[in-house]
Design an enzyme around this catalytic site. Structure first.
Site, PDB file in Angstrom:
ATOM      1  N   HIS A  63       1.065  -1.217   0.145  1.00  0.00           N
ATOM      2  CA  HIS A  63       0.019  -0.139   0.100  1.00  0.00           C
ATOM      3  C   HIS A  63       0.987   1.217  -0.140  1.00  0.00           C
ATOM      4  CE1 HIS A  63      -3.712   2.253   1.503  1.00  0.00           C
ATOM      5  NE2 HIS A  63      -2.817   3.055   1.401  1.00  0.00           N
ATOM      6  N   HIS A 114       1.484   5.279  -1.811  1.00  0.00           N
ATOM      7  CA  HIS A 114       1.368   6.393  -2.681  1.00  0.00           C
ATOM      8  C   HIS A 114       2.530   7.157  -3.200  1.00  0.00           C
ATOM      9  CE1 HIS A 114      -2.758   6.660  -0.987  1.00  0.00           C
ATOM     10  NE2 HIS A 114      -2.398   6.253   0.132  1.00  0.00           N
ATOM     11  N   LYS A 134      -9.463  -0.328  -5.944  1.00  0.00           N
ATOM     12  CA  LYS A 134      -9.554   0.183  -4.470  1.00  0.00           C
ATOM     13  C   LYS A 134     -10.563   0.969  -4.374  1.00  0.00           C
ATOM     14  CE  LYS A 134      -7.795   2.378  -0.791  1.00  0.00           C
ATOM     15  NZ  LYS A 134      -6.670   2.281  -0.129  1.00  0.00           N
ATOM     16  N   HIS A 188     -10.435   1.233   1.899  1.00  0.00           N
ATOM     17  CA  HIS A 188     -10.228   2.212   3.004  1.00  0.00           C
ATOM     18  C   HIS A 188     -11.306   1.974   3.786  1.00  0.00           C
ATOM     19  CE1 HIS A 188      -8.919   5.979   4.668  1.00  0.00           C
ATOM     20  NE2 HIS A 188     -10.042   5.875   5.007  1.00  0.00           N
ATOM     21  N   HIS A 247      -4.506  -0.420   5.848  1.00  0.00           N
ATOM     22  CA  HIS A 247      -3.972   0.515   6.971  1.00  0.00           C
ATOM     23  C   HIS A 247      -4.971   0.472   8.249  1.00  0.00           C
ATOM     24  CE1 HIS A 247      -7.030   3.222   5.206  1.00  0.00           C
ATOM     25  NE2 HIS A 247      -6.190   3.664   4.395  1.00  0.00           N
ATOM     26  N   ASP A 299       1.375   2.730   3.321  1.00  0.00           N
ATOM     27  CA  ASP A 299       0.432   3.815   3.346  1.00  0.00           C
ATOM     28  C   ASP A 299       1.475   5.192   3.288  1.00  0.00           C
ATOM     29  OD1 ASP A 299      -1.820   5.523   2.961  1.00  0.00           O
ATOM     30  OD2 ASP A 299      -2.224   5.648   5.032  1.00  0.00           O
TER      31      ASP A 299
END
Ligand SMILES: NC(=O)N[C@@H](CC(=O)O)C(=O)O
Ligand SMILES: [Zn+2]
Ligand SMILES: [Zn+2]
Length: 353
Positions: free
Chosen positions: A13, A15, A101, A138, A176, A249
């Site tokens: 995970h 970004h 996602k 999420h 997360h 994350d």
């Protein structure tokens, strides 16, 4: 233990953002991880395979510039919206995308285009179940009546339980996780449900956000929770259960956007992620479980081969830089200017030994 050699970890995970940001984020990720599941919450979001593959090319171009010869592999994902069709899903699967996602609309950074009601994506979920794509979640409700600290637990009850009943064959990763409730729910579930855990949720409880004053670099979503939850996450991560694995994350935001009246959510940990995880596992007396969590469980869940390279960590104190260059400004990492307990040697050094 003063050195620890493990199979090169993956980040399930991450970004990376886009454009000039890739010069910073890709360099950090590729220095540590073999592969990463790359989040699709760009502006605009990555909603079909063509966009995902174009984004992948931009990541690989940046990789060539910042780490020539690196074999780092970005694994691309789709951002589900109310309008995602089964055809979009089938085409994504055919083009090698492993996962999609689910961002509940309004739950987090760049989630405005997310899903407003789960039933809107039922045809897409049906297609994902059929073709064997992983659903990444999420897991927070957006109901403003629900207390911020309860949004994950309420999501499990109101959304995830019915969803799993309706799609029993769908593989799902709760991303997360931050609560004892989530850790227990995942531990008691079947093989098709897994969870990623960040380094910051293993190392910090919610006091960190308010230590001596408000600390925006400790603000992420889902927000840090009480100590009992941190303990439960640590227990889950170090339990050896293969359905818990590493997902940083790591979520970069330029420092001025975090240090603002309304600061962005996200902690930047990618520059020293495995070192932070090692600290958490050492704290729990479970360094021997780090390799499974960081390098095996995720690959096994996704049905991908485990990495063959190895990395070495040394118990050696060093100071996390205050900031990294980021686009036209700077990025402040978690732990900025503070001491770190573990140091990871570059691959070349460990290979020589
Ligand atoms: N975790 C965060 O606080 N922020 C993430 C989004 C997300 O993963 O929810 C981001 O993209 O900045
Ligand atoms: Zn999220
Ligand atoms: Zn994220």
């Amino acid at each position: 233990m003063t050195t620890l050699t493990i199979t090169r970890p993956d980040d399930w995970h991450l970004h990376l953002r886009d454009g000039a940001a890739l010069h910073t984020t890709v360099a950090h990720a590729a220095a540590q991880f073999g592969r990463a599941i790359v989040m699709p919450n760009l502006r605009p979001p990555v909603t079909d395979a063509a966009q995902a593959l174009a984004y992948r090319e931009r990541i690989l171009d940046a990789l060539q510039q910042v780490a020539p010869g690196s074999t780092f592999e970005p694994l691309m994902t789709l951002y589900l919206t109310d309008r995602t069709t089964p055809e979009t899903i089938r085409s994504a699967k055919a083009q090698g995308l492993p996962a999609c996602k689910l961002y509940p609309a309004g739950a987090t950074t760049n989630s405005d285009a997310g899903v407003t009601a789960l039933r809107n994506i039922y045809p897409a979920l049906q297609a994902m179940q059929e073709v064997g794509m992983v659903l990444l979640v999420h897991g927070e409700v957006t109901d403003p009546e629900v207390d911020l600290f309860d949004r994950e637990a309420v999501f499990i009850e109101r959304q995830l339980m019915p969803l799993r009943q309706d799609f029993p064959e769908l593989k799902i990763v709760m991303e997360h996780i931050t609560t004892r409730d989530a850790a227990q729910y995942v531990a008691e579930a079947d093989q098709r449900l897994a969870a990623t855990i960040t380094a910051h949720h293993l190392l910090y409880n919610r006091n960190a956000i308010f230590l001596g004053g408000v600390r925006p670099h400790y603000y992420c979503l889902p927000v840090l929770k009480r100590e009992v939850h941190r303990q439960a996450l640590l227990q889950a991560a170090t339990s050896g259960n293969p359905r818990f694995f590493l997902g940083t994350d790591s979520a970069p935001h330029a420092a001025p956007l975090k240090e603002a009246a309304v600061g962005c959510a996200g902690c930047y940990t990618a520059a020293a992620a495995i070192e932070l995880y090692a600290e958490a596992f050492e704290q729990a007396g479970a360094l021997d479980r780090l390799e499974g969590f960081a390098a095996f469980h995720g690959a096994d869940f996704y049905g991908l081969p485990r990495n063959s390279e190895r990395i070495t960590l040394h118990k050696r104190s060093w100071q996390m830089p205050e900031a990294y260059p980021y686009v036209e400004t700077v990025l402040k990492p978690l732990r900025a200017g503070e001491a770190m307990a573990w140091h990871s040697a570059p691959a070349a050094t460990s290979a020589a030994g």
